[in-house]
Design a protein around this motif. Structure first.
Motif, PDB file in Angstrom:
ATOM      1  N   GLY A 124     -12.146   2.539  -4.331  1.00 57.11           N
ATOM      2  CA  GLY A 124     -11.686   1.164  -4.162  1.00 57.11           C
ATOM      3  C   GLY A 124     -11.107   0.877  -2.789  1.00 57.11           C
ATOM      4  N   VAL A 125     -11.703   1.465  -1.755  1.00 59.89           N
ATOM      5  CA  VAL A 125     -11.206   1.214  -0.403  1.00 59.89           C
ATOM      6  C   VAL A 125     -11.668  -0.173   0.033  1.00 59.89           C
ATOM      7  N   VAL A 126     -10.720  -0.970   0.512  1.00 57.35           N
ATOM      8  CA  VAL A 126     -10.977  -2.334   0.978  1.00 57.35           C
ATOM      9  C   VAL A 126     -10.357  -2.507   2.359  1.00 57.35           C
ATOM     10  N   ASN A 127     -10.695  -3.595   3.012  1.00 57.84           N
ATOM     11  CA  ASN A 127     -10.192  -3.886   4.349  1.00 57.84           C
ATOM     12  C   ASN A 127      -8.654  -3.912   4.356  1.00 57.84           C
ATOM     13  N   GLY A 128      -8.052  -3.130   5.247  1.00 63.45           N
ATOM     14  CA  GLY A 128      -6.600  -3.113   5.377  1.00 63.45           C
ATOM     15  C   GLY A 128      -5.881  -2.137   4.459  1.00 63.45           C
ATOM     16  N   LYS A 129      -6.614  -1.482   3.554  1.00 62.28           N
ATOM     17  CA  LYS A 129      -5.985  -0.586   2.579  1.00 62.28           C
ATOM     18  C   LYS A 129      -5.336   0.618   3.257  1.00 62.28           C
ATOM     19  N   TYR A 130      -4.174   0.984   2.754  1.00 60.00           N
ATOM     20  CA  TYR A 130      -3.499   2.222   3.161  1.00 60.00           C
ATOM     21  C   TYR A 130      -3.785   3.280   2.114  1.00 60.00           C
ATOM     22  N   THR A 131      -4.066   4.505   2.562  1.00 69.86           N
ATOM     23  CA  THR A 131      -4.266   5.624   1.641  1.00 69.86           C
ATOM     24  C   THR A 131      -3.436   6.805   2.118  1.00 69.86           C
ATOM     25  N   ASP A 132      -3.411   7.818   1.278  1.00 75.94           N
ATOM     26  CA  ASP A 132      -2.811   9.080   1.679  1.00 75.94           C
ATOM     27  C   ASP A 132      -3.633   9.691   2.807  1.00 75.94           C
ATOM     28  N   VAL A 133      -3.071  10.679   3.453  1.00 78.41           N
ATOM     29  CA  VAL A 133      -3.759  11.413   4.508  1.00 78.41           C
ATOM     30  C   VAL A 133      -4.646  12.475   3.861  1.00 78.41           C
ATOM     31  N   TYR A 134      -5.881  12.604   4.337  1.00 77.69           N
ATOM     32  CA  TYR A 134      -6.782  13.638   3.855  1.00 77.69           C
ATOM     33  C   TYR A 134      -7.563  14.153   5.053  1.00 77.69           C
ATOM     34  N   GLN A 135      -7.268  15.382   5.461  1.00 82.94           N
ATOM     35  CA  GLN A 135      -7.933  15.967   6.622  1.00 82.94           C
ATOM     36  C   GLN A 135      -9.206  16.680   6.201  1.00 82.94           C
ATOM     37  N   ASN A 136     -10.335  16.232   6.786  1.00 83.55           N
ATOM     38  CA  ASN A 136     -11.613  16.868   6.508  1.00 83.55           C
ATOM     39  C   ASN A 136     -12.607  16.455   7.577  1.00 83.55           C
ATOM     40  N   ARG A 137     -13.530  17.341   7.909  1.00 89.20           N
ATOM     41  CA  ARG A 137     -14.491  17.003   8.974  1.00 89.20           C
ATOM     42  C   ARG A 137     -15.791  16.442   8.439  1.00 89.20           C
ATOM     43  N   SER A 138     -15.966  16.369   7.115  1.00 88.63           N
ATOM     44  CA  SER A 138     -17.246  15.913   6.550  1.00 88.63           C
ATOM     45  C   SER A 138     -17.036  14.895   5.445  1.00 88.63           C
ATOM     46  N   LEU A 139     -16.599  13.706   5.821  1.00 89.24           N
ATOM     47  CA  LEU A 139     -16.428  12.611   4.870  1.00 89.24           C
ATOM     48  C   LEU A 139     -17.519  11.575   5.117  1.00 89.24           C
ATOM     49  N   TYR A 140     -17.795  10.767   4.093  1.00 94.02           N
ATOM     50  CA  TYR A 140     -18.772   9.693   4.267  1.00 94.02           C
ATOM     51  C   TYR A 140     -18.460   8.527   3.338  1.00 94.02           C
ATOM     52  N   ILE A 141     -19.063   7.368   3.658  1.00100.14           N
ATOM     53  CA  ILE A 141     -18.918   6.157   2.861  1.00100.14           C
ATOM     54  C   ILE A 141     -20.007   6.161   1.788  1.00100.14           C
ATOM     55  N   ALA A 142     -19.647   5.708   0.585  1.00103.46           N
ATOM     56  CA  ALA A 142     -20.622   5.647  -0.507  1.00103.46           C
ATOM     57  C   ALA A 142     -20.345   4.437  -1.391  1.00103.46           C
ATOM     58  N   ASN A 143     -21.379   4.034  -2.129  1.00105.06           N
ATOM     59  CA  ASN A 143     -21.301   2.947  -3.109  1.00105.06           C
ATOM     60  C   ASN A 143     -20.636   1.679  -2.585  1.00105.06           C
ATOM     61  N   PRO A 144     -21.066   1.163  -1.418  1.00108.22           N
ATOM     62  CA  PRO A 144     -20.440  -0.075  -0.958  1.00108.22           C
ATOM     63  C   PRO A 144     -20.812  -1.258  -1.846  1.00108.22           C
ATOM     64  N   ASN A 145     -19.868  -2.156  -2.016  1.00104.64           N
ATOM     65  CA  ASN A 145     -20.078  -3.400  -2.758  1.00104.64           C
ATOM     66  C   ASN A 145     -19.713  -4.567  -1.852  1.00104.64           C
ATOM     67  N   GLY A 146     -20.440  -5.684  -1.985  1.00102.33           N
ATOM     68  CA  GLY A 146     -20.084  -6.906  -1.275  1.00102.33           C
ATOM     69  C   GLY A 146     -20.637  -7.024   0.131  1.00102.33           C
ATOM     70  N   ALA A 147     -21.455  -6.068   0.567  1.00105.39           N
ATOM     71  CA  ALA A 147     -22.025  -6.122   1.919  1.00105.39           C
ATOM     72  C   ALA A 147     -23.507  -6.479   1.842  1.00105.39           C
ATOM     73  N   THR A 148     -23.951  -7.359   2.756  1.00 99.51           N
ATOM     74  CA  THR A 148     -25.366  -7.687   2.838  1.00 99.51           C
ATOM     75  C   THR A 148     -25.976  -7.160   4.134  1.00 99.51           C
ATOM     76  N   ALA A 149     -25.129  -6.713   5.053  1.00 98.86           N
ATOM     77  CA  ALA A 149     -25.578  -6.160   6.333  1.00 98.86           C
ATOM     78  C   ALA A 149     -24.737  -4.927   6.646  1.00 98.86           C
ATOM     79  N   ASN A 150     -25.154  -4.159   7.649  1.00 93.52           N
ATOM     80  CA  ASN A 150     -24.374  -2.993   8.060  1.00 93.52           C
ATOM     81  C   ASN A 150     -22.951  -3.403   8.429  1.00 93.52           C
ATOM     82  N   PHE A 151     -22.037  -2.464   8.294  1.00 89.66           N
ATOM     83  CA  PHE A 151     -20.649  -2.703   8.665  1.00 89.66           C
ATOM     84  C   PHE A 151     -20.060  -1.417   9.218  1.00 89.66           C
TER      85      PHE A 151
END
Length: 109
Positions: A73-100
């Motif tokens: 549920g990551v959204v614009n402006g959201k604060y999360t905990d810190v998570y250190q990792n070198r291999s993260l990616y974005i998945a399952n986007p909702n609400g986008a019609t073009a690249n972001f």
């Protein structure tokens, strides 16, 4: 408190070819400024999408294994905990019609 850009990645609205949910390449949160207390996520659409209407999950790329979800549920402006990792990616986007672009900021004390 200060806000320092640590990573950014471009995501497509649908999953990448041959993927079930991954919509971006990998990005890293491995190297952080001292005294990082949170991450803040910022979405910048290429098209006319409202950045506040886009949401996604952040997953960890595990070689030869199942990729765990790190943030939901990551959204614009959201604060999360810190998570250190070198291999993260974005998945399952909702609400986008073009690249972001997703930018990750370290919030420091």
């Amino acid at each position: 408190m200060s806000r320092i850009l640590i990573s950014s990645v471009t995501s497509s609205p649908p999953p990448q070819a041959g993927q079930s949910s991954r919509s971006s390449g990998n990005f890293s949160t491995d190297t952080l400024p001292a005294n990082t207390i949170n991450f803040q996520w910022e979405i910048t659409p290429f098209g006319s999408d409202d950045p506040n209407s886009i949401s996604f999950i952040v997953a960890q790329d595990v070689s030869g294994g199942s990729d765990p979800t790190i943030f939901k549920g990551v959204v614009n402006g959201k604060y999360t905990d810190v998570y250190q990792n070198r291999s993260l990616y974005i998945a399952n986007p909702n609400g986008a019609t073009a690249n972001f672009v997703v930018s990750v900021y370290a919030i420091t004390r």
